[in-house]
Design an enzyme around this catalytic site. Structure first.
Site, PDB file in Angstrom:
ATOM      1  N   ARG A   1       0.800  -1.237   0.000  1.00  9.06           N
ATOM      2  CA  ARG A   1       0.000   0.000   0.000  1.00  9.06           C
ATOM      3  C   ARG A   1       0.831   1.286   0.000  1.00  9.06           C
ATOM      4  NH1 ARG A   1      -4.303   0.764   4.030  1.00  9.06           N
ATOM      5  NH2 ARG A   1      -3.558  -0.886   5.411  1.00  9.06           N
TER       6      ARG A   1
ATOM      7  N   ASN B   1      36.829  37.983  10.736  1.00  6.81           N
ATOM      8  CA  ASN B   1      35.606  38.578  10.205  1.00  6.81           C
ATOM      9  C   ASN B   1      35.559  38.351   8.699  1.00  6.81           C
ATOM     10  OD1 ASN B   1      33.290  40.670  10.896  1.00  6.81           O
ATOM     11  ND2 ASN B   1      34.152  41.171   8.900  1.00  6.81           N
TER      12      ASN B   1
END
Ligand code: UD1
Ligand code: MG
Length: 458
Positions: free
Chosen positions: A23, A367
């Site tokens: 199913r 950074n």
């Protein structure tokens, strides 16, 4: 209650996983369909493994190769028994008989398509074996549909009758069989040799061992659990319901454990997500497998994390993507539209806007400017980028790997960095600017005149 559990209890787990699952309408065996990022089989294995079984036997048939591979990925120690033809759940359990020939303990049978079963419930079930020969996990069904019915006499279990074989009176019973069963190994295999296929399906029903035990004058017990725990998945709709149920449980658990979520119903967890206290998870965050988040982290809206570790104090997103191998140390900041893959970022590093960092190591407090990209792939191989502590990478820097930018070094915005930058140096790798005095005004004047002449002609 768990205190009562015999710590010496010897448990062997048998997980039934041979069925096709027609199913599901799928090429994939049913039990390999996923709930919260893990095959249903893995959910059953994990629930069982918490009981520390001495042995685990998985009965596989349909999709044997794929099923054993998935089982071994989760736990290399499990044994696989083959069931060539699916002749029923009793026949399936019997396929573990040879493997468990010398086993002198308790067998716990689980179904591979039952992903919501909780360890606690399994512990409760095995604990009742002190007083009963066979213990079965049952539940009160809202809609008993085609489940097997548990026929009881007071608190004693008399037999299990399958829907197909049940009389109208038996079908009216709402106490149903979950499929989970526990019994001493020798007794179970002994009872299994007595069952037959004399039933509506012509199958060997595992459930028939209860009747056989009672016929021997043995006592059988039912332990009840919540219906949602025993949800058996047979279709895509049920798979979706299992997913929904799993997510709700996991969200409730996270809130209880001290995680803040303003809109928990929009947060999607994986089966193995770990989140620390005082972490805030905003709306629409998705966790793929393998994520651990420490405490005091903010994960802002619409972020997607997978195979990543996030340390305490980090701020992630909104709209960030952490891919497998993203290792973030404390207080790292990852901003919007940033993707991190197979990279370690040391304490306090920042990548705040529109960047791709892949196969890189970013030093502490470095950074990384907006639009920076680690060009890690040459079309054939992946290469590494190393950025030193406190380095400053200018916006729109292309870091063509393999490349190293030293500690405290800088790159100028728009640079294409193809050579290493020594510590403390500034690298400028872009063409020089050339200003033409008054040229902009002159150019505009000429273009406007051209446009006017064209319009006059029409
Ligand atoms: C079974 C129970 C039923 C119970 C229900 C709960 C029996 C006879 N019936 O019915 O009482 O209410 O589960 O969901 O046990 N499997 C094999 N080999 C086989 C047959 C099944 O490995 O030959 C596996 C399947 O892959 C599945 C599990 O056993 O994981 C259950 O089989 P399924 O066919 O779904 O049983 P149900 O009819 O649902
Ligand atoms: Mg079923």
């Amino acid at each position: 209650f768990i205190k009562d559990l015999d710590p010496q209890m010897n448990i062997a787990l048998i997980i039934l996983a041979a069925g096709k699952g027609t199913r599901m309408q799928s090429e994939l065996p049913k039990i390999l369909h996923k709930v919260a990022g893990a095959p249903m089989l893995v959910h059953a294995m994990r629930a069982g493994r918490a009981l520390e079984p001495k042995r685990t036997i998985i009965v596989a048939g349909h999709g044997f190769e794929a099923v054993s591979a998935a089982a071994h990925t989760e736990d290399p120690d499990v044994e696989i028994a083959v069931q060539e033809a699916q002749l029923g759940t009793g026949h399936a359990v019997d396929q573990a008989r040879d493997a468990l020939g010398d086993f002198d303990g308790t067998v716990l049978v689980l179904y591979g398509d039952c992903p919501l079963i909780q360890t606690r419930t399994l512990e409760e079930l095995t604990a009742t074996l002190n007083d009963s020969a066979v213990s079965v996990l049952g539940f009160e069904a809202k809609d008993p549909a085609r489940y097997g019915r548990l026929i009881t006499d007071g608190d004693k279990l008399k037999r299990i009758v399958e829907f197909k074989d049940a009389s109208p009176a038996e079908r009216a019973v709402t106490l149903c069989n979950s499929g989970v069963m526990a019994a001493p190994a020798h007794l179970l295999f002994d009872l299994l040799s007595e069952i037959d296929t004399d039933n509506a399906s012509g199958e060997l029903y595992l459930t028939d061992v209860v009747g056989k035990a009672v016929a021997r004058g043995l006592q059988c017990a039912v332990v009840r659990c919540a219906e949602r725990e025993t949800l058996g998945v047979n279709s895509r709709v049920e798979l979706m319901q299992a997913e929904k149920e799993f997510q709700n449980l996991r969200r409730a658990e996270a809130l209880e454990d001290g995680v803040s979520m303003p809109a928990p119903e929009t947060v999607h967890f994986s089966f193995d997500t770990v989140i620390g206290r005082d972490t805030v998870i905003e709306q629409n965050v998705v966790f793929g497998p393998g994520v651990t988040v420490e405490s005091g982290v903010q994960i802002r809206a619409f972020s997607h994390l997978e195979g990543a570790h996030v340390s305490r104090g980090c701020i992630i997103g909104p709209y960030a993507r952490l891919r497998p191998g993203a290792e973030l140390a404390e207080d790292v900041k990852i901003g919007n539209f940033v993707e991190i893959k197979a990279s370690a970022l040391d304490e306090g590093a920042k990548v705040n806007h529109l960047s791709y960092i892949g196969d890189a190591h970013i030093g502490a407090r470095a950074n990384i400017g907006a639009g920076t990209i680690t060009c890690n792939y040459d079309g054939v191989m992946k290469h590494h980028t190393y950025i030193g502590e406190e380095a400053f990478i200018g916006s729109n820097t292309m870091l063509v790997a393999p490349v190293t930018v030293g500690q405290d070094a800088m790159t100028a915005s728009g640079s294409v960095i193809t050579q290493n930058v020594p510590a403390g140096d500034l690298a400028i790798a872009r063409s020089k600017q050339d200003n033409k005095p008054g040229f902009a005004l002159k150019l505009m004047k000429r273009l406007r005149a051209l446009k006017a002449a064209k319009q006059n002609k029409n």
